[in-house]
Structures are given as C-alpha cells and as structure tokens.
Write a protein that holds these residues in place. Structure first.
Motif, PDB file in Angstrom:
ATOM      1  N   MET A   1      25.390  40.782  33.567  1.00 41.74           N
ATOM      2  CA  MET A   1      25.372  41.784  34.644  1.00 41.74           C
ATOM      3  C   MET A   1      26.119  41.275  35.864  1.00 41.74           C
ATOM      4  O   MET A   1      26.808  42.022  36.531  1.00 41.74           O
ATOM      5  CB  MET A   1      23.941  42.175  35.004  1.00 41.74           C
ATOM      6  CG  MET A   1      23.275  43.010  33.977  1.00 41.74           C
ATOM      7  SD  MET A   1      21.638  43.494  34.534  1.00 41.74           S
ATOM      8  CE  MET A   1      21.125  44.506  33.192  1.00 41.74           C
ATOM      9  N   GLY A   2      25.974  39.982  36.161  1.00 41.95           N
ATOM     10  CA  GLY A   2      26.701  39.385  37.277  1.00 41.95           C
ATOM     11  C   GLY A   2      28.199  39.403  37.050  1.00 41.95           C
ATOM     12  O   GLY A   2      28.983  39.607  37.968  1.00 41.95           O
ATOM     13  N   ALA A   3      28.610  39.214  35.794  1.00 42.68           N
ATOM     14  CA  ALA A   3      30.031  39.223  35.462  1.00 42.68           C
ATOM     15  C   ALA A   3      30.599  40.640  35.556  1.00 42.68           C
ATOM     16  O   ALA A   3      31.738  40.836  35.960  1.00 42.68           O
ATOM     17  CB  ALA A   3      30.246  38.654  34.071  1.00 42.68           C
ATOM     18  N   LYS A   4      29.802  41.636  35.205  1.00 47.35           N
ATOM     19  CA  LYS A   4      30.270  43.027  35.250  1.00 47.35           C
ATOM     20  C   LYS A   4      30.415  43.511  36.679  1.00 47.35           C
ATOM     21  O   LYS A   4      31.293  44.309  36.985  1.00 47.35           O
ATOM     22  CB  LYS A   4      29.299  43.941  34.497  1.00 47.35           C
ATOM     23  CG  LYS A   4      29.361  43.776  33.005  1.00 47.35           C
ATOM     24  CD  LYS A   4      28.388  44.700  32.337  1.00 47.35           C
ATOM     25  CE  LYS A   4      28.393  44.476  30.830  1.00 47.35           C
ATOM     26  NZ  LYS A   4      27.405  45.319  30.151  1.00 47.35           N
ATOM     27  N   SER A   5      29.555  43.057  37.580  1.00 44.00           N
ATOM     28  CA  SER A   5      29.614  43.525  38.958  1.00 44.00           C
ATOM     29  C   SER A   5      30.735  42.863  39.750  1.00 44.00           C
ATOM     30  O   SER A   5      31.120  43.319  40.806  1.00 44.00           O
ATOM     31  CB  SER A   5      28.268  43.282  39.674  1.00 44.00           C
ATOM     32  OG  SER A   5      28.021  41.899  39.771  1.00 44.00           O
ATOM     33  N   SER A   6      31.296  41.762  39.212  1.00 42.71           N
ATOM     34  CA  SER A   6      32.383  41.060  39.910  1.00 42.71           C
ATOM     35  C   SER A   6      33.714  41.745  39.719  1.00 42.71           C
ATOM     36  O   SER A   6      34.006  42.389  38.825  1.00 42.71           O
ATOM     37  CB  SER A   6      32.518  39.627  39.391  1.00 42.71           C
ATOM     38  OG  SER A   6      31.331  38.937  39.601  1.00 42.71           O
TER      39      SER A   6
END
Length: 62
Positions: free
Chosen positions: A57-62
């Motif tokens: 999820m952190g990678a998608k929001s970046s």
C-alpha cells in the motif's frame, strides 16, 4: 489431498531449518521489515501478511 499433505510437511521442514539457524530476516524490495535477531521472535503468518500488505500500500501511494 496428497499434495496438501506434502506441502504441509515440506513447509514445516523449511520452517524448522530457518528457526534452527537463529536468524530470520524478511525484506521487501530490499527494505528490511522484520528481524528475529532484533525482535527475539518469529512473526506469526498474520503479522507477515499484514507487513507485506502495508508495504504494498505504501508503494502504491508513492
């Protein structure tokens, strides 16, 4: 049924081998997210899946 039993026994053998070394590290995209040496324990499967989901999820929001 046979495949499920074999998978169970093989995964237990792998887990036993990893536990016996004393070190258990989990990394996601070269980012360490768990260390048995630091925490003193192995994460539960639920904890591992939660950590990976959080990293994705952190990678998608970046």
């Amino acid at each position: 049924m046979y495949a499920c039993l074999m998978l169970f026994f093989i995964s237990n053998a792998i887990e036993g081998q990893m536990i016996s070394t004393g070190a258990f590290e989990i990394s996601y995209n070269d980012v360490p997210i768990w260390s048995k040496l630091e925490s003193g324990r192995i994460p539960s499967p639920h904890e591992m899946f939660q950590m990976v989901e959080n990293m994705q999820m952190g990678a998608k929001s970046s």
